[in-house]
Design a protein around this motif. Structure first.
Motif, PDB file in Angstrom:
ATOM      1  N   SER A  62      40.175  41.132  42.912  1.00 24.06           N
ATOM      2  CA  SER A  62      41.228  41.172  43.937  1.00 24.06           C
ATOM      3  C   SER A  62      40.921  40.226  45.086  1.00 24.06           C
ATOM      4  O   SER A  62      41.803  39.496  45.555  1.00 24.06           O
ATOM      5  CB  SER A  62      41.396  42.604  44.458  1.00 24.06           C
ATOM      6  OG  SER A  62      41.708  43.494  43.414  1.00 24.06           O
ATOM      7  N   ILE A  63      39.677  40.214  45.547  1.00 20.58           N
ATOM      8  CA  ILE A  63      39.290  39.364  46.676  1.00 20.58           C
ATOM      9  C   ILE A  63      39.239  37.899  46.246  1.00 20.58           C
ATOM     10  O   ILE A  63      39.819  37.022  46.891  1.00 20.58           O
ATOM     11  CB  ILE A  63      37.924  39.807  47.238  1.00 20.58           C
ATOM     12  CG1 ILE A  63      38.022  41.196  47.869  1.00 20.58           C
ATOM     13  CG2 ILE A  63      37.419  38.799  48.276  1.00 20.58           C
ATOM     14  CD1 ILE A  63      36.684  41.809  48.222  1.00 20.58           C
ATOM     15  N   GLY A  64      38.526  37.630  45.142  1.00 28.47           N
ATOM     16  CA  GLY A  64      38.353  36.254  44.706  1.00 28.47           C
ATOM     17  C   GLY A  64      39.632  35.601  44.244  1.00 28.47           C
ATOM     18  O   GLY A  64      39.849  34.402  44.476  1.00 28.47           O
ATOM     19  N   GLY A  65      40.502  36.361  43.600  1.00 30.70           N
ATOM     20  CA  GLY A  65      41.717  35.792  43.049  1.00 30.70           C
ATOM     21  C   GLY A  65      42.888  35.734  43.991  1.00 30.70           C
ATOM     22  O   GLY A  65      43.796  34.912  43.797  1.00 30.70           O
ATOM     23  N   TYR A  66      42.872  36.572  45.044  1.00 34.59           N
ATOM     24  CA  TYR A  66      44.069  36.707  45.879  1.00 34.59           C
ATOM     25  C   TYR A  66      43.799  36.625  47.382  1.00 34.59           C
ATOM     26  O   TYR A  66      44.737  36.573  48.158  1.00 34.59           O
ATOM     27  CB  TYR A  66      44.783  38.027  45.553  1.00 34.59           C
ATOM     28  CG  TYR A  66      45.263  38.076  44.119  1.00 34.59           C
ATOM     29  CD1 TYR A  66      46.540  37.654  43.784  1.00 34.59           C
ATOM     30  CD2 TYR A  66      44.429  38.529  43.092  1.00 34.59           C
ATOM     31  CE1 TYR A  66      46.986  37.684  42.462  1.00 34.59           C
ATOM     32  CE2 TYR A  66      44.853  38.558  41.774  1.00 34.59           C
ATOM     33  CZ  TYR A  66      46.138  38.135  41.465  1.00 34.59           C
ATOM     34  OH  TYR A  66      46.572  38.153  40.159  1.00 34.59           O
ATOM     35  N   THR A  67      42.518  36.632  47.778  1.00 35.67           N
ATOM     36  CA  THR A  67      42.182  36.437  49.187  1.00 35.67           C
ATOM     37  C   THR A  67      41.558  35.068  49.403  1.00 35.67           C
ATOM     38  O   THR A  67      42.024  34.277  50.224  1.00 35.67           O
ATOM     39  CB  THR A  67      41.187  37.513  49.679  1.00 35.67           C
ATOM     40  OG1 THR A  67      41.724  38.801  49.429  1.00 35.67           O
ATOM     41  CG2 THR A  67      40.944  37.359  51.172  1.00 35.67           C
ATOM     42  N   ASP A  68      40.497  34.779  48.637  1.00 39.87           N
ATOM     43  CA  ASP A  68      39.760  33.529  48.791  1.00 39.87           C
ATOM     44  C   ASP A  68      40.271  32.410  47.887  1.00 39.87           C
ATOM     45  O   ASP A  68      40.010  31.236  48.152  1.00 39.87           O
ATOM     46  CB  ASP A  68      38.272  33.753  48.494  1.00 39.87           C
ATOM     47  CG  ASP A  68      37.619  34.717  49.463  1.00 39.87           C
ATOM     48  OD1 ASP A  68      38.126  34.829  50.593  1.00 39.87           O
ATOM     49  OD2 ASP A  68      36.633  35.362  49.090  1.00 39.87           O
ATOM     50  N   GLY A  69      40.931  32.775  46.789  1.00 43.57           N
ATOM     51  CA  GLY A  69      41.432  31.771  45.859  1.00 43.57           C
ATOM     52  C   GLY A  69      40.357  31.075  45.055  1.00 43.57           C
ATOM     53  O   GLY A  69      40.595  30.018  44.480  1.00 43.57           O
ATOM     54  N   LEU A  70      39.172  31.672  44.969  1.00 42.20           N
ATOM     55  CA  LEU A  70      38.050  31.018  44.289  1.00 42.20           C
ATOM     56  C   LEU A  70      37.976  31.355  42.808  1.00 42.20           C
ATOM     57  O   LEU A  70      37.364  30.636  42.030  1.00 42.20           O
ATOM     58  CB  LEU A  70      36.733  31.410  44.968  1.00 42.20           C
ATOM     59  CG  LEU A  70      36.580  30.989  46.430  1.00 42.20           C
ATOM     60  CD1 LEU A  70      35.275  31.537  47.001  1.00 42.20           C
ATOM     61  CD2 LEU A  70      36.635  29.484  46.569  1.00 42.20           C
ATOM     62  N   THR A  71      38.572  32.481  42.411  1.00 41.54           N
ATOM     63  CA  THR A  71      38.534  32.923  41.026  1.00 41.54           C
ATOM     64  C   THR A  71      39.965  33.052  40.513  1.00 41.54           C
ATOM     65  O   THR A  71      40.919  33.036  41.301  1.00 41.54           O
ATOM     66  CB  THR A  71      37.794  34.269  40.919  1.00 41.54           C
ATOM     67  OG1 THR A  71      38.493  35.263  41.672  1.00 41.54           O
ATOM     68  CG2 THR A  71      36.372  34.157  41.432  1.00 41.54           C
TER      69      THR A  71
END
Length: 512
Positions: free
Chosen positions: A186-195
């Motif tokens: 959730s964080i990597g894919g939708y907050t930081d855009g890194l994953t």
């Protein structure tokens, strides 16, 4: 204030308590405790366009950013029999892998269930298969059609996909994970855009679309409901026949205050609520942490009374450890309601395993825990992670503190630091089990060198190295593979110059 100092003292006691023992074996663990190693479909399989497979969001992200990809990786899709033989040689109890949704259901029409997946499940029986349904890789067509996890339709489609997997492979699989690292996804894919799928609204990031202020909460909520729905299907249709279990995977950070100050203690508690309580709170208690409700407000979706959530058993991923401090600029501007913390990384901190397992035991009723990923890259220079609550598009700035690790070509095979790491962390798990933690398994990440989302083919987490320049992608055991094999065969785990020299001698004799 006295309570804060007392808690800080407990953390320091863990930090300096040392190893559980320099002398222990797998037989010191309870009967039935599982030791294994893991991979995931996109990182291990390759064969990106074979047998009808269509792109997943992970394919799309990698190809759009030119950061390497898993089109071939170590070709586990064709070499799985060879890898299973290596698992037997290594004495693994279990093998953890994932099923590729976009290979099994490449369009709205289900393909004939793939023989290779079924055979992999059968072959690993004896090396018990621990299967993950979703490892960051939903089909791109679902992202294009309705936005993937941002849409409630995804819950229905994921449940249908899970139903197919339970039906086709459940006779050989007793341990299912629904979502891999739900909080990190959730964080990597939708907050930081890194994953995958790489969405964000942070300036300077290579994100074409997204809203870092809201989307992670929508996705996190839908992931929890999808887990609950698929778990319910399993219980209703398959559990009596198959006798298996369904759990959710979360990524845990070992978080401790940087100092004994009240501010750093509060920041640590806030970080735990947002990072751990975000998912475990609803699973165990049926609601999000009060801290999240207060800070996130209306952007945090509430659970309806009809929603029934269950942990089943929890999968814990713990690789990194951080000390937490409250950013001073937030205090100066009175912005302590933002979820913004500075995290300073410890390269190796086995005591943090004890801290996290004790925290789960004390705060969440001691649920069953399986540690599905724990490992060390010898070529990593990651030193700082920033989690930010961007309700007001506020940029969280912390100083970067570099902790470079030694770069040495010999480390790839004679990976003594990884041996020391595994010894220390497994010892920490043993100490936690003796202290009452209901931890039931430990899996090394990863079994062989894979494509990694951060670092591509350079970081090398595997027990077995892969020669990616060789057309046959030859596997070779590292020192850590010999150590882990000896440990799983009942040999006492003891480190010292004599023990390391013996391992290195065995590596030289058995290299191929």
């Amino acid at each position: 204030m006295e309570q804060i100092f007392a808690l800080f003292t407990i953390f320091l006691a863990f930090a300096f308590s040392g190893r559980c023992s320099d002398d222990f074996s797998r037989y010191d663990f309870p009967d039935g405790f599982v030791f294994g190693a893991g991979t995931s479909a996109y990182q291990w399989e390759g064969a990106a366009t074979e047998d009808g497979r269509k792109p997943s969001v992970w394919d799309t992200l990698c190809h759009s950013r030119n950061q390497g990809n898993g089109d071939m990786t170590c070709d586990g899709y064709h070499k799985y029999k060879e890898d299973v033989k290596l698992m037997v040689d290594t004495n693994l109890d279990a093998f953890r892998f994932s099923i590729s949704w976009s290979r099994l259901i490449p369009s709205k029409i289900l393909q004939e269930p793939h023989l290779r997946i079924s055979n992999a499940c059968k072959l690993t029986t004896g090396n018990e298969p621990y299967v993950t349904l979703y490892h960051y890789d939903h089909p791109q067509y679902l992202e294009d059609e309705y936005g993937g996890w941002l849409n409630r339709l995804m819950i229905k489609d994921f449940t249908a996909y899970a139903d197919v997997c339970f039906r086709e492979f459940g006779n050989h699989v007793k341990f299912w994970t629904t979502i891999n690292e739900a909080n990190v996804f959730s964080i990597g894919g939708y907050t930081d855009g890194l994953t995958p799928p790489g969405r964000c609204s942070i300036p300077g990031r290579n994100c074409l679309s997204g809203n870092s202020s809201t989307e992670q909460y929508i996705v996190g909520h839908n992931l929890l409901l999808a887990h609950a729905s698929s778990s319910r299907i399993y219980k209703q249709k398959y559990k009596d026949m198959q006798g298996g279990f369904v759990g959710l995977s979360l990524y845990f950070l070992g978080l401790i205050p940087s100092t004994s100050s009240k501010d750093d203690y509060i920041a640590t508690q806030r970080a735990k609520s947002f990072y751990t309580g975000w998912m475990l709170g609803p699973l165990i208690y049926g609601h999000y942490p009060d801290t999240m409700k207060r800070i996130v407000g209306s952007r945090l979706i509430r659970f309806h009374r009809s929603h029934t959530l269950s942990c089943g058993f929890c999968h814990k991923h713990q690789i990194q450890t951080f000390s937490v401090r409250e950013p001073k600029f937030l205090l100066r501007h009175g912005l302590t309601k933002l979820f913004c913390i500075c995290l300073n990384k410890y390269a190796v901190a086995p005591w943090a395993m004890e801290v996290v397992l004790e925290y789960i035991k004390q705060s969440y009723g001691n649920p069953p825990v399986y540690i599905l990923e724990n490992g060390l890259s010898l070529f990593s220079n990651l030193s700082l992670l920033i989690l930010s609550e961007s309700a007001h598009q506020f940029s969280c700035q912390c100083e970067q503190i570099g902790i470079p690790m030694k770069q040495d070509s010999q480390l790839k095979q004679k990976d003594t630091p990884r041996v020391e790491y595994l010894h220390a962390y497994i010892g920490g798990v043993l100490k936690s089990v003796r202290n009452g933690s209901d931890t039931r398994g430990y899996f090394v990440w990863s079994f062989v060198d894979l494509y990694e989302i951060f670092g591509g083919y350079e970081v090398g987490f595997g027990l077995y190295s892969v020669n990616f320049s060789d057309p046959h992608l030859k596997r070779s055991p590292k020192l850590s593979a010999h150590w882990y094999s000896d440990f799983l065969n009942g040999k006492t785990a003891f480190l010292g110059s004599q023990g390391i020299a013996e391992l290195q001698s065995n590596l030289s004799l058995n290299s191929y």
